[in-house]
Design an enzyme around this catalytic site. Sequence first.
Site, short mmCIF file in Angstrom:
data_model
loop_
_atom_site.label_atom_id
_atom_site.label_comp_id
_atom_site.label_asym_id
_atom_site.label_seq_id
_atom_site.Cartn_x
_atom_site.Cartn_y
_atom_site.Cartn_z
N GLN A 134 -4.68 -1.63 9.29
CA GLN A 134 -4.51 -2.94 8.66
C GLN A 134 -5.16 -4.02 9.55
OE1 GLN A 134 -3.20 -3.60 5.55
NE2 GLN A 134 -3.94 -5.68 5.95
N ASP A 191 -11.09 2.45 3.53
CA ASP A 191 -11.34 1.01 3.34
C ASP A 191 -12.83 0.75 3.07
OD1 ASP A 191 -9.23 -0.77 3.24
OD2 ASP A 191 -8.95 -0.83 5.42
N LYS A 235 0.85 -1.21 0.00
CA LYS A 235 0.00 0.00 0.00
C LYS A 235 0.88 1.25 0.00
CE LYS A 235 -3.76 -2.53 2.05
NZ LYS A 235 -4.52 -2.95 3.23
#
Length: 288
Positions: free
Chosen positions: A96, A119, A52
């Site tokens: 995460q 997200d 990422k």
Amino acid sequence: MAQIIDGKQISKQIKDELKEKVAELKEQGIEICLAVIQVGDDPASTVYVGNKKKACEYIGIRSESYELPEETTEEALLDLIGRLNGDDRVNGILVQLPVPEHIDEDKIIRAISPKKDVDGFHPMSVGALSIGQPGYVSCTPAGVLALIRRSGFSIEGKECVVIGRSNIVGKPMGMLLLRENGTVTICHSKTKNLRDVCKRADILVVAVGKPKMIDASYVKEGAVVIDVGIHRDANNKLCGDVDYASVEPVAGAITPVPGGVGPMTIAMLMKNCVESIQIQAFAKDQES
Ligand code: NAD
């Protein structure tokens, strides 16, 4: 022979478009910043976080990294998220997952401001998707949609079957296909006659989490088959939820694993980061 839907190439195309957009924004004095939080040092998470950050670098998004020790308390993590929520320099916040067991994942997801929820997991983002309002869309299903569209397949009026109803893949996938005017069926572990339901599909999205479960007997001749699954088989080779060798001769188009849906997830995360500018402007408008 099925058309192979090349996720590597399509994701590269999307990242290049975003790179241009980010350069334009920079010229207007706007810099996009993504805060990436990792708790603990799970090796798979470290790889995902690294990828990422690399994608941010490629596109020109500034990434701020918060690497917290495994024993970080829920309170400390919530405190950091609170600070980043209030920091105007930060456009997107990503924690995460999974987080260590002593931390309540749902609480963390809800703590991230819906304005910075790149997200797309916050209940407000999910709600916005279901009522067609601007908001962040979960990256993997958004990637699947981009693959279908950019490969030139129309969704309107098509029989779309999704196998799997998870909050991060199956359910938002169903909502997205519905938004595109598909006729959508979502299947799950209690679905009866799965094979017959799948055989109706013009577009079959498989997110069942079972290696090579879907073979040609589930697939209508000429169907577009999207394989979200990612596993390692007995020979340590990557494979999907679809038995590629069996399905490829029957399908009209198919995504490979690797090189299908996988690369799209990060591309769509980057897209969400870039779209944060509009989503935040919309939210500001609603507040005033
Ligand atoms: P999950 O385990 O949360 O959900 C699986 C779903 O499949 C459930 O809703 C369940 O009801 C359904 N299911 C299970 N067995 C079934 C059966 N026999 N018949 C019909 N339905 C059944 O998984 P998930 O998080 O949605 O992920 C699905 C797959 O996608 C996994 O292989 C995962 O590794 C992969 N994945 C890939 C990416 C990516 O970036 N490529 C991202 C997320 C998930």
